[in-house]
Design a protein around this motif. Structure first.
Motif, PDB file in Angstrom:
ATOM      1  N   HIS A  60      14.325 -36.822   2.396  1.00 32.87           N
ATOM      2  CA  HIS A  60      13.227 -36.795   1.437  1.00 32.87           C
ATOM      3  C   HIS A  60      12.403 -38.075   1.566  1.00 32.87           C
ATOM      4  O   HIS A  60      12.953 -39.137   1.833  1.00 32.87           O
ATOM      5  CB  HIS A  60      13.770 -36.677   0.016  1.00 32.87           C
ATOM      6  N   GLY A  61      11.085 -37.944   1.377  1.00 34.61           N
ATOM      7  CA  GLY A  61      10.217 -39.114   1.351  1.00 34.61           C
ATOM      8  C   GLY A  61       9.294 -39.242   2.540  1.00 34.61           C
ATOM      9  O   GLY A  61       8.338 -40.006   2.492  1.00 34.61           O
ATOM     10  N   SER A  62       9.557 -38.523   3.615  1.00 32.91           N
ATOM     11  CA  SER A  62       8.747 -38.632   4.826  1.00 32.91           C
ATOM     12  C   SER A  62       9.126 -37.506   5.777  1.00 32.91           C
ATOM     13  O   SER A  62      10.213 -36.948   5.678  1.00 32.91           O
ATOM     14  CB  SER A  62       9.014 -39.981   5.484  1.00 32.91           C
ATOM     15  N   SER A  63       8.246 -37.201   6.723  1.00 37.74           N
ATOM     16  CA  SER A  63       8.631 -36.314   7.809  1.00 37.74           C
ATOM     17  C   SER A  63       9.666 -37.043   8.649  1.00 37.74           C
ATOM     18  O   SER A  63       9.683 -38.275   8.691  1.00 37.74           O
ATOM     19  CB  SER A  63       7.418 -35.968   8.672  1.00 37.74           C
ATOM     20  N   PHE A  81      17.908 -35.018  20.055  1.00 40.68           N
ATOM     21  CA  PHE A  81      17.069 -34.986  18.865  1.00 40.68           C
ATOM     22  C   PHE A  81      16.847 -33.548  18.420  1.00 40.68           C
ATOM     23  O   PHE A  81      16.769 -32.644  19.246  1.00 40.68           O
ATOM     24  CB  PHE A  81      15.722 -35.655  19.155  1.00 40.68           C
ATOM     25  N   GLY A  82      16.720 -33.364  17.108  1.00 38.26           N
ATOM     26  CA  GLY A  82      16.483 -32.047  16.540  1.00 38.26           C
ATOM     27  C   GLY A  82      15.005 -31.807  16.304  1.00 38.26           C
ATOM     28  O   GLY A  82      14.147 -32.550  16.782  1.00 38.26           O
ATOM     29  N   ASN A  83      14.726 -30.787  15.547  1.00 37.84           N
ATOM     30  CA  ASN A  83      13.354 -30.428  15.221  1.00 37.84           C
ATOM     31  C   ASN A  83      12.746 -31.422  14.232  1.00 37.84           C
ATOM     32  O   ASN A  83      13.455 -32.082  13.483  1.00 37.84           O
ATOM     33  CB  ASN A  83      13.310 -29.014  14.629  1.00 37.84           C
ATOM     34  N   ARG A  84      11.434 -31.521  14.257  1.00 38.76           N
ATOM     35  CA  ARG A  84      10.736 -32.335  13.270  1.00 38.76           C
ATOM     36  C   ARG A  84      10.683 -31.529  11.980  1.00 38.76           C
ATOM     37  O   ARG A  84      10.410 -30.315  12.005  1.00 38.76           O
ATOM     38  CB  ARG A  84       9.323 -32.647  13.753  1.00 38.76           C
ATOM     39  N   ALA A  85      10.944 -32.194  10.860  1.00 42.55           N
ATOM     40  CA  ALA A  85      10.934 -31.509   9.566  1.00 42.55           C
ATOM     41  C   ALA A  85      10.135 -32.326   8.560  1.00 42.55           C
ATOM     42  O   ALA A  85      10.050 -33.546   8.665  1.00 42.55           O
ATOM     43  CB  ALA A  85      12.368 -31.314   9.064  1.00 42.55           C
ATOM     44  N   ARG A  86       9.561 -31.647   7.602  1.00 43.96           N
ATOM     45  CA  ARG A  86       8.848 -32.311   6.510  1.00 43.96           C
ATOM     46  C   ARG A  86       9.839 -32.768   5.461  1.00 43.96           C
ATOM     47  O   ARG A  86      10.994 -32.328   5.440  1.00 43.96           O
ATOM     48  CB  ARG A  86       7.838 -31.362   5.883  1.00 43.96           C
ATOM     49  N   SER A  87       9.392 -33.620   4.561  1.00 45.50           N
ATOM     50  CA  SER A  87      10.224 -34.096   3.463  1.00 45.50           C
ATOM     51  C   SER A  87      10.831 -32.910   2.713  1.00 45.50           C
ATOM     52  O   SER A  87      10.134 -31.961   2.377  1.00 45.50           O
ATOM     53  CB  SER A  87       9.381 -34.930   2.500  1.00 45.50           C
TER      54      SER A  87
END
Length: 109
Positions: A60-63, A81-87
């Motif tokens: 939580h708090g940032s991508s 590395f995994g997928n990019r995720a949103r907060s």
């Protein structure tokens, strides 16, 4: 500025590019960094599937992007590395079939 995480990311990338082993990875939370103090993650969850062993993490708090440090039976360590995720989202990273997860975490983007 998230300099601590940029240094950690650069170190991991250099270790992978040079074929070296990664012994330490950046912590998932930024408790000692005032600029990134609002970034926090839940404890990573071990995953087992047809792709092998992995870990998922919610932050939580940032991508962010999750990562796993994988340990092969011959002692070789590597990072995936995994997928990019949103907060509030979840990122999952996987090791090869014959490797185990030795550490996991997330890097804010």
């Amino acid at each position: 500025m998230r300099i601590r995480y940029r240094v950690a990311t650069a170190g991991i990338a250099l270790a992978l590019a040079g074929g070296g082993a990664v012994a330490e990875a950046a912590p998932a939370s930024a408790s000692g960094n005032a600029a990134a103090g609002s970034f926090s993650c839940d404890a990573w969850q071990y995953q087992r599937g047809t792709k092998g062993h992995g870990a998922s993490i919610t932050c939580h708090g940032s991508s962010f992007t999750g990562y796993v440090v994988c340990h092969q039976p011959n002692g070789y360590l590597y990072v995936r590395f995994g997928n990019r995720a949103r907060s509030g989202g979840t990122s999952t990273a996987w090791c090869d079939l014959n490797a185990e997860v030795s550490d996991a975490g997330a890097l804010p983007i």
